[in-house]
Design a protein around this motif. Structure first.
Motif, PDB file in Angstrom:
ATOM      1  N   UNK A   1     -87.734  17.042  34.030  1.00 47.50           N
ATOM      2  CA  UNK A   1     -87.340  18.339  33.910  1.00 47.50           C
ATOM      3  C   UNK A   1     -89.038  18.780  33.051  1.00 47.50           C
ATOM      4  N   UNK A   2     -89.399  19.708  33.549  1.00 51.28           N
ATOM      5  CA  UNK A   2     -90.504  19.802  33.047  1.00 51.28           C
ATOM      6  C   UNK A   2     -90.360  21.375  32.162  1.00 51.28           C
ATOM      7  N   UNK A   3     -91.238  21.194  30.198  1.00 52.75           N
ATOM      8  CA  UNK A   3     -90.925  22.906  29.996  1.00 52.75           C
ATOM      9  C   UNK A   3     -92.495  23.225  29.994  1.00 52.75           C
ATOM     10  N   UNK A   4     -93.254  24.068  30.697  1.00 57.06           N
ATOM     11  CA  UNK A   4     -94.512  24.655  31.392  1.00 57.06           C
ATOM     12  C   UNK A   4     -94.537  25.733  30.182  1.00 57.06           C
ATOM     13  N   UNK A   5     -94.022  26.289  29.515  1.00 56.51           N
ATOM     14  CA  UNK A   5     -94.270  27.208  28.403  1.00 56.51           C
ATOM     15  C   UNK A   5     -93.679  27.678  27.020  1.00 56.51           C
ATOM     16  N   UNK A   6     -93.741  27.707  26.349  1.00 57.71           N
ATOM     17  CA  UNK A   6     -92.816  29.131  25.611  1.00 57.71           C
ATOM     18  C   UNK A   6     -93.417  29.903  25.308  1.00 57.71           C
ATOM     19  N   UNK A   7     -92.465  31.603  25.060  1.00 59.47           N
ATOM     20  CA  UNK A   7     -93.755  32.764  24.695  1.00 59.47           C
ATOM     21  C   UNK A   7     -92.398  33.346  24.246  1.00 59.47           C
TER      22      UNK A   7
ATOM     23  N   UNK B   1     -86.611  33.529  21.882  1.00 50.72           N
ATOM     24  CA  UNK B   1     -88.510  32.799  22.344  1.00 50.72           C
ATOM     25  C   UNK B   1     -87.593  32.448  24.525  1.00 50.72           C
ATOM     26  N   UNK B   2     -89.177  32.766  25.180  1.00 53.72           N
ATOM     27  CA  UNK B   2     -88.447  32.630  26.681  1.00 53.72           C
ATOM     28  C   UNK B   2     -89.195  31.586  27.213  1.00 53.72           C
ATOM     29  N   UNK B   3     -88.301  30.272  27.327  1.00 54.00           N
ATOM     30  CA  UNK B   3     -89.045  29.510  28.067  1.00 54.00           C
ATOM     31  C   UNK B   3     -89.532  28.704  29.568  1.00 54.00           C
ATOM     32  N   UNK B   4     -90.260  28.754  29.995  1.00 57.37           N
ATOM     33  CA  UNK B   4     -90.651  28.824  31.562  1.00 57.37           C
ATOM     34  C   UNK B   4     -90.024  26.647  31.570  1.00 57.37           C
ATOM     35  N   UNK B   5     -88.907  26.833  32.809  1.00 63.87           N
ATOM     36  CA  UNK B   5     -88.644  25.730  32.811  1.00 63.87           C
ATOM     37  C   UNK B   5     -88.385  24.987  34.633  1.00 63.87           C
TER      38      UNK B   5
END
Length: 204
Positions: A79-85, A96-100
């Motif tokens: 699993x990888x957290x691509x970004x937090x927004x 907070x929106x996490x792209x995973x």
């Protein structure tokens, strides 16, 4: 066995003969044993393994054959957290929106209907048994790189400070951590973020 068995040893499997007539008679049996961990091995067939029959030639009762045990095909979730927004800093209590992204690096496809969760901070234990504030289902991922990306939303903590968000694959509501994998150590990924004091508005 990786060695020649001795008289009296009990093999992994055996079959009893009622007797064979002289003159080249043969008896064919199937014997089943359980394979070891991956590696190269030598299996031995041993006639009269208790060495009770008196024979004209006692030297030809054993026959070895080599075989190789390979690792079972299993999925391997990464699993990888691509970004937090928003990235970097976020106001206390803000969403907070996490792209995973969940990837299957294994040699077998995943089962259907497992889950990935996001936690605002590190959950207790290697395999959290509570649902994150946002959990999403993941479909069947093909072996060798099948992947799916989801957006997971959580609420920033109310206390300002530095935090570590955690994405967990094969998570609750699960059943959690139940997918047998070739590597169980890469089901979690983290991303740090800072919570600041929420902005206040005043009317004058």
């Amino acid at each position: 066995y990786n060695f020649g068995p001795s008289c009296g040893q009990t093999g992994s499997a055996f079959r009893q003969f009622s007797g064979l007539p002289p003159g080249g008679s043969t008896g064919l049996v199937s014997l089943v044993f359980t394979a070891h961990t991956p590696g190269s091995y030598t299996a031995w067939a041993f006639a009269d393994s208790q060495c009770e029959v008196t024979e004209t030639n006692e030297a030809n009762n054993k026959l070895p054959t080599t075989y190789t045990v390979t690792a079972a095909a299993l999925p391997d979730l990464r699993v990888n957290i691509n970004s937090l927004s928003p990235s970097g800093s976020v106001a206390a209590g803000a969403p907070v929106v996490a792209s995973v992204t969940v990837v299957n690096d294994g040699t077998a496809p995943t089962p259907a209907n497992f889950f990935v969760s996001i936690y605002p901070q590190t959950p207790f234990g290697a395999c959290p048994d509570v649902a994150g504030p946002h959990t999403a289902p993941v479909g069947i991922l093909a072996a060798g790189g099948g992947a799916q990306t989801v957006n997971l939303t959580f609420t920033a903590p109310s206390t300002p400070g530095s935090y570590t968000a955690v994405a967990q694959a094969d998570s609750f509501p699960g059943p959690f951590c139940e997918i047998q994998e070739s590597n169980e150590t890469n089901n979690r990924n983290t991303a740090t973020y800072t919570v600041t004091t929420a902005a206040s508005w005043f009317e004058t």
